[in-house]
Scaffold this motif. Structure first.
Motif, mmCIF file in Angstrom:
data_model
loop_
_atom_site.group_PDB
_atom_site.id
_atom_site.type_symbol
_atom_site.label_atom_id
_atom_site.label_comp_id
_atom_site.label_asym_id
_atom_site.label_seq_id
_atom_site.Cartn_x
_atom_site.Cartn_y
_atom_site.Cartn_z
ATOM 1 N N LEU A 17 0.816 -1.214 0.000
ATOM 2 C CA LEU A 17 0.000 0.000 0.000
ATOM 3 C C LEU A 17 0.848 1.262 0.000
ATOM 4 O O LEU A 17 0.467 2.283 -0.590
ATOM 5 N N THR A 18 1.999 1.221 0.669
ATOM 6 C CA THR A 18 2.824 2.418 0.793
ATOM 7 C C THR A 18 3.867 2.558 -0.317
ATOM 8 O O THR A 18 4.713 3.444 -0.247
ATOM 9 N N LEU A 26 -3.104 6.917 3.995
ATOM 10 C CA LEU A 26 -3.969 5.752 3.852
ATOM 11 C C LEU A 26 -5.286 6.040 4.568
ATOM 12 O O LEU A 26 -5.328 6.771 5.556
#
Length: 249
Positions: A17-18, A26
């Motif tokens: 995700l990062t 997020l």
């Protein structure tokens, strides 16, 4: 009082995700973590905020801007090298020195980790710290918010004695990533990579830190599964609240 939001980490445990989104941006149930923190800071009556950035920092700067839309004045401390928590705060203090006059340089300030989710009232955090650090014991260097140990961190970090002082003894609690610190706490912190624990341990041994236990909603969303579960839980709560509201005559 001013506030610092820690946003420089790479969020390596949050990959993939990062890879393309900094961890503080997020979302939990549709809201960026950082947005929640900034709104909570504004609600506490704090207007001046410093954000340190490193990994994908330009995205954070673009999202927050000058902070005006949150009712804040936001400045940034850009780290060309990731300085970790103690180094990052020491760097921010050096860059900020006396931003609003000589008294500001000695004023306690709020620190919030940008990668946790919380529903705590920061005005209560600030008020509790003020009582401990000004009214009860002016020699204190900080007051940290502690939370019950989450399942993924069962052994906790520090204890809390009956006098609300942090201790290395007794039952451990988990540091919640929120605290109020005197600039003097970071007086000897190097402006180079340094973890906060290097400063916390000796200060706790010298009984220079207070603590307050928060039992409300708090989550270290350190990995994608915890982030997803938290979002699902909040969506479920919202649906249940909506159904209950519709049923109420």
């Amino acid at each position: 009082m001013w506030a610092m939001v820690l946003c420089a980490g790479r969020g390596e445990r949050m990959r993939p995700l990062t890879h393309f989104t900094p961890k503080p941006l997020l979302t939990v149930a549709g809201e960026p973590l950082l947005q929640r923190h900034l709104l909570a800071i504004a609600s506490a009556g704090i207007s001046d905020v410093m954000i340190n950035v490193h990994h994908l920092g330009q995205q954070i700067q673009s999202f927050v801007g000058d902070g005006r839309r949150f009712g804040l004045r936001v400045a940034y401390c850009v780290e060309s090298q990731l300085l970790e928590t103690a180094g990052g705060i020491a760097n921010a203090l050096m860059n900020r020195e006396g931003a609003n006059g000589p008294d500001d340089a000695a004023e306690p300030f709020l620190v919030v980790s940008g990668d946790v989710y919380s529903e705590m009232d920061l005005s209560l955090v600030v008020a509790a710290a003020h009582r401990e650090m000004n009214d009860f014991d002016p020699s204190l260097l900080g007051s940290l918010v502690m939370v019950p140990n989450p399942p993924h961190h069962p052994n906790g970090d520090f204890g809390l004695d009956p006098g609300n002082r942090l201790t290395m003894d007794g039952e451990r609690l988990t540091y919640g990533g929120v605290g109020v610190f005197s600039p003097a706490f970071f007086a000897d912190a190097p402006v180079r990579p340094a973890p906060l624990r290097n400063l916390l341990f000796p200060a706790i041994r010298d009984r220079q830190l207070a603590g307050a236990l928060y039992r409300g909603v708090w989550e270290d969303v350190g990995v994608p599964d915890r982030l997803r579960r938290l979002s699902d839980d909040i969506y479920k709560q919202r649906r249940a609240a909506k159904i209950n509201a519709e049923r109420t005559p």
